[in-house]
Enzyme design. Sequence first.
Site, PDB file in Angstrom:
ATOM      1  N   LYS A 280       0.812  -1.216   0.000  1.00 58.37           N
ATOM      2  CA  LYS A 280       0.000   0.000   0.000  1.00 58.37           C
ATOM      3  C   LYS A 280       0.845   1.265   0.000  1.00 58.37           C
ATOM      4  O   LYS A 280       0.335   2.351  -0.241  1.00 58.37           O
ATOM      5  CB  LYS A 280      -0.954  -0.012   1.185  1.00 58.37           C
ATOM      6  CG  LYS A 280      -1.986  -1.128   1.058  1.00 58.37           C
ATOM      7  CD  LYS A 280      -3.029  -1.070   2.143  1.00 58.37           C
ATOM      8  CE  LYS A 280      -4.163  -2.052   1.899  1.00 58.37           C
ATOM      9  NZ  LYS A 280      -3.842  -3.423   2.324  1.00 58.37           N
TER      10      LYS A 280
HETATM   11  C1  LIG Z   1      -4.596  -4.489   1.948  1.00 61.16           C
HETATM   12  C2  LIG Z   1      -3.926  -5.785   1.954  1.00 61.16           C
HETATM   13  C3  LIG Z   1      -4.373  -6.851   1.156  1.00 61.16           C
HETATM   14  C4  LIG Z   1      -5.635  -6.762   0.338  1.00 61.16           C
HETATM   15  O1  LIG Z   1      -5.505  -5.943  -0.773  1.00 61.16           O
HETATM   16  P1  LIG Z   1      -6.786  -5.418  -1.568  1.00 61.16           P
HETATM   17  O2  LIG Z   1      -6.246  -4.557  -2.626  1.00 61.16           O
HETATM   18  O3  LIG Z   1      -7.634  -4.682  -0.593  1.00 61.16           O
HETATM   19  O4  LIG Z   1      -7.494  -6.630  -2.081  1.00 61.16           O
HETATM   20  C5  LIG Z   1      -3.637  -8.022   1.145  1.00 61.16           C
HETATM   21  N1  LIG Z   1      -2.531  -8.153   1.900  1.00 61.16           N
HETATM   22  C6  LIG Z   1      -2.074  -7.166   2.677  1.00 61.16           C
HETATM   23  C7  LIG Z   1      -0.862  -7.403   3.500  1.00 61.16           C
HETATM   24  C8  LIG Z   1      -2.746  -5.957   2.730  1.00 61.16           C
HETATM   25  O5  LIG Z   1      -2.297  -4.987   3.505  1.00 61.16           O
END
Ligand SMILES: *Cc1c(COP(=O)(O)O)cnc(C)c1O
Length: 430
Positions: free
Chosen positions: A107
């Site tokens: 993210k």
């Molecule tokens: C946010 C997150 C996900 C999920 O991702 P999405 O784009 O919401 O499907 C998976 N793994 C981790 C470690 C995350 O932080």
Amino acid sequence: MKYYSLNNKQHEVSFQEAVVNGLAPDKGLYFPKELQPLSNSFFDTIGKLSNEEIAFQVIEQFVGEEIPKEELKKIISETLSFNFPLVQVEENIYSLELYHGPTMAFKDVGARFMSRCLGYFNKDKNQKNIVLVATSGDTGGAVASGFLNVKDVEVIILYPSGKVSDIQEKQLTTLGKNITALEVDGVFDYCQDMVKKAFLDQELQIKNLTSANSINIARWLPQMFYFFFAYKELKKLKNPLVVSCPSGNFGNICAGILAKKLGLPIQHFVATTNANDTVPRFLEDGKYNPKASIATISNAMDVGNPSNFVRIQEMYNNDLTEFKKDFSSYSYSDEETKRCMKKIYKKFKYVAEPHGAVGYLGLKKELNNSTDRVGFFLETAHPIKFHNIVESTLGISLEIPNQIKEIMTKEKSSIKISNYEELKNVILTK
Ligand SMILES: *Cc1c(COP(=O)(O)O)cnc(C)c1O
């Protein structure tokens, strides 16, 4: 580029408006109006392009003239200030490690890109934005880090008390300055519902609220970049490619599918979930029936009603038959996830944390021992972020990376809230 609301195609806005608003006034998610596939020569020469050059060509049409090219290049280079290694795990399976950024979660990419776009749009204005975000784990840390010290932006993060890991909690509660952490007595879906309510609250209009979840296009769109980076590495193999995304709000996989619409040769997508199996059930019986979220060891995917799924359906005109040709979705229990972590560690000496392991499981199932296809799964967080479960499952002790060591010594500071009125009061004081 114009964007329309998925609730009303007549409602069109610019890139800037979509970024600043987050969600359309009618609650719809924004979606790009027209997609221009990338040229053949781009794909022919991708092997010679740097990550920054690839990212620029991918994102350019979505930003248009609204950010000058040189400025956009600068934003991209700050966004991509770390590596995206593709690590071979076994014969035809690779792990795309997205966790080498400042908060060790994928993210970071979206959060850094969005914060800099917002910073650019605020540059000459005398106005403030409030970024309001609900997190099930990693969003909070990435947003806090990405937006720290961005001019005229206040960040308010809601997280479910006791349901994020110690490191995740530190990452979102220790920065101070323009970052406020709200510890909510409830689950993630409750946090997300309160955020949605705030966006529709007339009395909060003056506060210029925006989102930094993957519902915001400036968080969602740059997530396309790393699918292209992986393709650049795997292209030489000439095998059909399958990708598995461990999915929660379905932002990552939705970005991957958008990349395919731009021409990226990925044959098949797998959305792999934990026990929160709304989409796998939908693919089985055609009924979209969201449920309250269930707590699991892959807690960043504990999402009962994935926000981005409507965008995916838009890309397939809600045609389930067409959709299924490109897309599968499977769900795994915590027990299966742990067994898988042990297996890949024992067999291949690869340390996967629970989200990555869920991704591996879906990929393995989809490849089904086929020899012609090659797959990669997204490893979305560094194992240290889930060290309790990784260490106890694998019987190892992990080395703590420097970025994490530093944050663990800092003091937690959060405000406890349990209902919407309390959230509103905090927003009104900013
Ligand atoms: C946010 C997150 C996900 C999920 O991702 P999405 O784009 O919401 O499907 C998976 N793994 C981790 C470690 C995350 O932080």
